[in-house]
Design a protein around this motif. Structure first.
Motif, PDB file in Angstrom:
ATOM      1  N   GLY A  64       0.841  -1.194   0.000  1.00 15.59           N
ATOM      2  CA  GLY A  64       0.000   0.000   0.000  1.00 15.59           C
ATOM      3  C   GLY A  64       0.871   1.236   0.000  1.00 15.59           C
ATOM      4  O   GLY A  64       2.099   1.144  -0.017  1.00 15.59           O
ATOM      5  N   GLU A  65       0.216   2.378  -0.015  1.00 16.38           N
ATOM      6  CA  GLU A  65       1.013   3.599   0.064  1.00 16.38           C
ATOM      7  C   GLU A  65       0.364   4.620   0.980  1.00 16.38           C
ATOM      8  O   GLU A  65      -0.859   4.628   1.171  1.00 16.38           O
ATOM      9  CB  GLU A  65       1.286   4.182  -1.325  1.00 16.38           C
ATOM     10  CG  GLU A  65       0.083   4.591  -2.109  1.00 16.38           C
ATOM     11  CD  GLU A  65       0.482   5.241  -3.439  1.00 16.38           C
ATOM     12  OE1 GLU A  65       1.650   5.097  -3.857  1.00 16.38           O
ATOM     13  OE2 GLU A  65      -0.383   5.909  -4.030  1.00 16.38           O
ATOM     14  N   SER A  66       1.204   5.436   1.573  1.00 10.52           N
ATOM     15  CA  SER A  66       0.748   6.457   2.517  1.00 10.52           C
ATOM     16  C   SER A  66       1.315   7.787   2.052  1.00 10.52           C
ATOM     17  O   SER A  66       2.523   7.992   2.048  1.00 10.52           O
ATOM     18  CB  SER A  66       1.259   6.095   3.923  1.00 10.52           C
ATOM     19  OG  SER A  66       0.673   6.936   4.891  1.00 10.52           O
ATOM     20  N   LEU A  67       0.400   8.656   1.595  1.00 11.55           N
ATOM     21  CA  LEU A  67       0.825   9.987   1.146  1.00 11.55           C
ATOM     22  C   LEU A  67       0.438  11.014   2.207  1.00 11.55           C
ATOM     23  O   LEU A  67      -0.452  10.753   3.023  1.00 11.55           O
ATOM     24  CB  LEU A  67       0.153  10.344  -0.176  1.00 11.55           C
ATOM     25  CG  LEU A  67       0.626   9.599  -1.421  1.00 11.55           C
ATOM     26  CD1 LEU A  67      -0.177   8.336  -1.642  1.00 11.55           C
ATOM     27  CD2 LEU A  67       0.555  10.488  -2.637  1.00 11.55           C
ATOM     28  N   ALA A  68       1.069  12.179   2.134  1.00 16.22           N
ATOM     29  CA  ALA A  68       0.698  13.246   3.065  1.00 16.22           C
ATOM     30  C   ALA A  68      -0.790  13.545   2.889  1.00 16.22           C
ATOM     31  O   ALA A  68      -1.246  13.809   1.776  1.00 16.22           O
ATOM     32  CB  ALA A  68       1.529  14.507   2.791  1.00 16.22           C
ATOM     33  N   GLY A  69      -1.536  13.417   3.969  1.00 16.85           N
ATOM     34  CA  GLY A  69      -2.978  13.664   3.889  1.00 16.85           C
ATOM     35  C   GLY A  69      -3.794  12.446   3.487  1.00 16.85           C
ATOM     36  O   GLY A  69      -5.026  12.471   3.538  1.00 16.85           O
ATOM     37  N   HIS A  70      -3.125  11.359   3.070  1.00 13.01           N
ATOM     38  CA  HIS A  70      -3.823  10.121   2.642  1.00 13.01           C
ATOM     39  C   HIS A  70      -3.141   8.924   3.281  1.00 13.01           C
ATOM     40  O   HIS A  70      -2.327   8.261   2.646  1.00 13.01           O
ATOM     41  CB  HIS A  70      -3.799   9.989   1.118  1.00 13.01           C
ATOM     42  CG  HIS A  70      -4.417  11.158   0.416  1.00 13.01           C
ATOM     43  ND1 HIS A  70      -5.780  11.309   0.275  1.00 13.01           N
ATOM     44  CD2 HIS A  70      -3.853  12.255  -0.138  1.00 13.01           C
ATOM     45  CE1 HIS A  70      -6.032  12.446  -0.355  1.00 13.01           C
ATOM     46  NE2 HIS A  70      -4.877  13.042  -0.620  1.00 13.01           N
ATOM     47  N   PRO A  71      -3.436   8.682   4.552  1.00 13.77           N
ATOM     48  CA  PRO A  71      -2.706   7.636   5.286  1.00 13.77           C
ATOM     49  C   PRO A  71      -3.073   6.213   4.828  1.00 13.77           C
ATOM     50  O   PRO A  71      -4.177   5.985   4.336  1.00 13.77           O
ATOM     51  CB  PRO A  71      -3.153   7.860   6.733  1.00 13.77           C
ATOM     52  CG  PRO A  71      -4.476   8.537   6.638  1.00 13.77           C
ATOM     53  CD  PRO A  71      -4.439   9.371   5.385  1.00 13.77           C
ATOM     54  N   PHE A  72      -2.127   5.307   5.033  1.00 11.34           N
ATOM     55  CA  PHE A  72      -2.400   3.868   4.857  1.00 11.34           C
ATOM     56  C   PHE A  72      -2.897   3.355   6.194  1.00 11.34           C
ATOM     57  O   PHE A  72      -2.239   3.563   7.230  1.00 11.34           O
ATOM     58  CB  PHE A  72      -1.099   3.152   4.445  1.00 11.34           C
ATOM     59  CG  PHE A  72      -1.218   1.657   4.391  1.00 11.34           C
ATOM     60  CD1 PHE A  72      -1.730   1.016   3.253  1.00 11.34           C
ATOM     61  CD2 PHE A  72      -0.815   0.873   5.476  1.00 11.34           C
ATOM     62  CE1 PHE A  72      -1.828  -0.361   3.205  1.00 11.34           C
ATOM     63  CE2 PHE A  72      -0.921  -0.515   5.431  1.00 11.34           C
ATOM     64  CZ  PHE A  72      -1.427  -1.134   4.291  1.00 11.34           C
ATOM     65  N   THR A  73      -4.051   2.725   6.205  1.00 12.15           N
ATOM     66  CA  THR A  73      -4.649   2.349   7.494  1.00 12.15           C
ATOM     67  C   THR A  73      -4.604   0.845   7.750  1.00 12.15           C
ATOM     68  O   THR A  73      -5.085   0.375   8.771  1.00 12.15           O
ATOM     69  CB  THR A  73      -6.111   2.822   7.567  1.00 12.15           C
ATOM     70  OG1 THR A  73      -6.773   2.381   6.387  1.00 12.15           O
ATOM     71  CG2 THR A  73      -6.186   4.344   7.662  1.00 12.15           C
ATOM     72  N   GLY A  74      -4.025   0.096   6.801  1.00 14.12           N
ATOM     73  CA  GLY A  74      -3.998  -1.367   6.960  1.00 14.12           C
ATOM     74  C   GLY A  74      -2.829  -1.832   7.818  1.00 14.12           C
ATOM     75  O   GLY A  74      -2.208  -1.039   8.528  1.00 14.12           O
ATOM     76  N   HIS A  75      -2.588  -3.147   7.760  1.00 11.94           N
ATOM     77  CA  HIS A  75      -1.481  -3.747   8.512  1.00 11.94           C
ATOM     78  C   HIS A  75      -0.530  -4.423   7.552  1.00 11.94           C
ATOM     79  O   HIS A  75      -0.890  -4.748   6.417  1.00 11.94           O
ATOM     80  CB  HIS A  75      -2.030  -4.775   9.510  1.00 11.94           C
ATOM     81  CG  HIS A  75      -2.831  -4.124  10.590  1.00 11.94           C
ATOM     82  ND1 HIS A  75      -2.265  -3.505  11.685  1.00 11.94           N
ATOM     83  CD2 HIS A  75      -4.173  -3.955  10.721  1.00 11.94           C
ATOM     84  CE1 HIS A  75      -3.211  -2.997  12.442  1.00 11.94           C
ATOM     85  NE2 HIS A  75      -4.402  -3.254  11.878  1.00 11.94           N
ATOM     86  N   ILE A  76       0.703  -4.659   8.018  1.00 14.99           N
ATOM     87  CA  ILE A  76       1.652  -5.391   7.163  1.00 14.99           C
ATOM     88  C   ILE A  76       2.056  -6.701   7.838  1.00 14.99           C
ATOM     89  O   ILE A  76       2.024  -6.815   9.066  1.00 14.99           O
ATOM     90  CB  ILE A  76       2.912  -4.554   6.836  1.00 14.99           C
ATOM     91  CG1 ILE A  76       3.678  -4.172   8.099  1.00 14.99           C
ATOM     92  CG2 ILE A  76       2.564  -3.328   6.017  1.00 14.99           C
ATOM     93  CD1 ILE A  76       5.089  -3.645   7.800  1.00 14.99           C
ATOM     94  N   LYS A  77       2.422  -7.652   7.001  1.00 13.70           N
ATOM     95  CA  LYS A  77       2.919  -8.936   7.518  1.00 13.70           C
ATOM     96  C   LYS A  77       4.418  -8.978   7.247  1.00 13.70           C
ATOM     97  O   LYS A  77       4.996  -8.025   6.735  1.00 13.70           O
ATOM     98  CB  LYS A  77       2.196 -10.086   6.788  1.00 13.70           C
ATOM     99  CG  LYS A  77       0.674 -10.089   6.961  1.00 13.70           C
ATOM    100  CD  LYS A  77       0.135 -11.448   6.659  1.00 13.70           C
ATOM    101  CE  LYS A  77      -0.994 -11.593   5.670  1.00 13.70           C
ATOM    102  NZ  LYS A  77      -1.525 -10.582   4.855  1.00 13.70           N
ATOM    103  N   ASN A  78       5.021 -10.126   7.575  1.00 12.22           N
ATOM    104  CA  ASN A  78       6.458 -10.279   7.323  1.00 12.22           C
ATOM    105  C   ASN A  78       6.777 -10.063   5.857  1.00 12.22           C
ATOM    106  O   ASN A  78       6.036 -10.470   4.979  1.00 12.22           O
ATOM    107  CB  ASN A  78       6.929 -11.683   7.730  1.00 12.22           C
ATOM    108  CG  ASN A  78       7.164 -11.732   9.230  1.00 12.22           C
ATOM    109  OD1 ASN A  78       7.241 -10.674   9.871  1.00 12.22           O
ATOM    110  ND2 ASN A  78       7.240 -12.925   9.778  1.00 12.22           N
ATOM    111  N   ARG A  79       7.904  -9.436   5.633  1.00 12.35           N
ATOM    112  CA  ARG A  79       8.408  -9.135   4.285  1.00 12.35           C
ATOM    113  C   ARG A  79       7.402  -8.334   3.452  1.00 12.35           C
ATOM    114  O   ARG A  79       7.242  -8.564   2.267  1.00 12.35           O
ATOM    115  CB  ARG A  79       8.874 -10.400   3.557  1.00 12.35           C
ATOM    116  CG  ARG A  79      10.358 -10.620   3.821  1.00 12.35           C
ATOM    117  CD  ARG A  79      10.814 -12.005   3.569  1.00 12.35           C
ATOM    118  NE  ARG A  79      10.274 -12.934   4.549  1.00 12.35           N
ATOM    119  CZ  ARG A  79      10.205 -14.244   4.378  1.00 12.35           C
ATOM    120  NH1 ARG A  79      10.618 -14.768   3.246  1.00 12.35           N
ATOM    121  NH2 ARG A  79       9.743 -15.004   5.323  1.00 12.35           N
TER     122      ARG A  79
END
Ligand code: AMP
Ligand code: MG
Length: 396
Positions: A64-79
């Motif tokens: 995913g991506e997180s831009l200024a003003g547009h946050p990434f709200t998910g979670h990440i797993k290994n790697r």
């Protein structure tokens, strides 16, 4: 002077956009953290540092991506990692941002090719401003930097001291309002310039100026006008009429309507300066010669007005410079000559602006500083070190 005068009482709330130059009257506390979330300091990829330490050669999937003003709200797993940009929210799962310059970009994954970063490249919550900290306190004069600082904390208005009410007069039967055609000037008449410089020099000070015009050289007229204006103002500034001539009525007027604090200073130009009080109003009787008017306004009256506005007294900025033109000065009085300083790799150089007579407003043409000549000093040669007071430090 500072032991006599008192700061004015009263506060008002002003919008941040009108706050520059005003004196803060109550603590300004940050209501929020800045940044209010963990923010990326770089363009790159956010991931878990331990994950990368365990698998330094692995490819990490970009989920995913997180831009200024547009946050990434998910979670990440290994790697897995998240594309992040400067100022964007760093996902809670991530504790490391890896610089994009040190990555190989594959289809939907990246490989990290540089060394393990020594810093996280994450700005913590409150990295700049911590909620509850004091951003400004009483006595501080707000400047342009402050407006940005307060705006960043979401503050829109500030409680400041009320402005000092200053009334400005000039005096002299010879004075004619600029705008009068030159052919209508009678013999002996000149244009009034002091009120213009005084009003303009007060423009940046925390005061509210009333321009009362020119007073005739008539003791009753001077007394009546000063008495009346002293009821409406915290400070009155006059120019002229404080010397020892037959038409100098200001000093007597102050003494008979109130009290004279001092009259005459060991200062050049500006010797006849008078300071006094009528009821609660302080008066500065500035000398009439235009250069004396400016020197005494800048060096004596403005610091007093600033103090009355709630600003603690401070010494003006002053720096050393090397003289590139000689100065003639007889020991006796401290003198402020007008100079032009220039900056060089070796330091500052300063030259005087020609004949320094106190009637010559032209000594201010091109000038950017006063050159302070100590009262004990004699003539100064080229190459001497002198103290210079840049005007931008005196104007606030
Ligand atoms: P005075 O102290 O009133 O004798 O003034 C000293 C000198 O300053 C005289 O040459 C006055 O004409 C001049 N002067 C006084 N007031 C002004 C003014 N408002 N504008 C220009 N020159 C002034
Ligand atoms: Mg006069």
């Amino acid at each position: 002077m500072f032991s006599t005068i008192k700061p004015v009482q009263g506060t008002q709330t002003v919008a941040l956009s009108d706050a520059v130059g005003r004196i803060v009257a109550s603590n300004v506390v940050a209501p929020v953290n800045l940044p209010p979330f963990r923010a990326s300091a770089m363009d790159g990829y956010a991931l878990r540092k331990a994950d990368l330490e365990q698998h330094p050669q692995a490819t990490f999937r970009v989920v995913g991506e997180s831009l200024a003003g547009h946050p990434f709200t998910g979670h990440i797993k290994n790697r897995e990692c998240v594309r992040v940009f400067t100022g964007a929210l760093v996902p809670d799962d991530c504790d490391q941002v890896y610089l994009q310059e040190q990555t190989d970009l594959l289809e939907d994954a990246v490989r990290f090719t540089g060394a393990m970063p020594e810093q996280s490249y994450i700005r913590g919550i409150g990295h700049d401003i911590v909620a509850g900290t004091l951003l400004s306190e009483p006595g501080h004069q707000l400047n342009a930097f402050d407006t940005g600082h307060l705006a960043a904390a979401g503050i829109t208005d500030v409680v400041v001291q009320r402005k000092v009410r200053v009334g400005v007069f000039s005096t002299g039967d010879e004075l004619v309002e600029p705008g009068t055609p030159p052919e209508l000037l009678k013999a002996g008449q000149i244009y009034d310039s002091n009120r213009f410089t005084v009003v303009s020099l007060l423009a940046r000070a925390p005061c509210e100026v009333t321009n009362y015009g020119a007073l005739a050289d008539n003791p009753e007229a001077v007394q009546t006008a000063l008495k009346q204006a002293s009821q409406a103002c915290d400070v009155l500034i006059t120019s002229g009429g404080v010397s020892v001539g037959d038409a100098d009525f200001v000093t007597d007027a102050i003494a008979s309507l109130g009290s004279l604090g001092f009259w005459r200073l060991n200062l050049k130009p500006g010797k006849p300066l008078a300071f006094g009080q009528i009821d609660k109003c302080y008066l500065f009787g500035l000398p009439g010669n235009p250069v004396s008017t400016i020197v005494t306004l800048l060096m004596v009256a403005l610091p007093a007005i600033s103090f009355m506005a709630g600003h603690p007294p401070e010494q003006p900025l002053c720096v050393n410079a090397t003289l590139t033109s000689p100065i003639s000065h007889a020991p006796g009085r401290m003198e402020f000559q007008r100079g032009i300083y220039t900056t060089h790799a070796t330091g500052l150089e300063v030259a005087v602006t020609g004949d320094q007579s106190s009637n010559r407003l032209s000594t201010f043409s091109g000038a950017n500083c006063f050159i302070e000549v100590p009262k004990t000093s004699g003539n100064l040669e080229i190459g001497s070190t002198v103290r210079v007071l840049p005007f931008n430090g005196l104007l606030g």
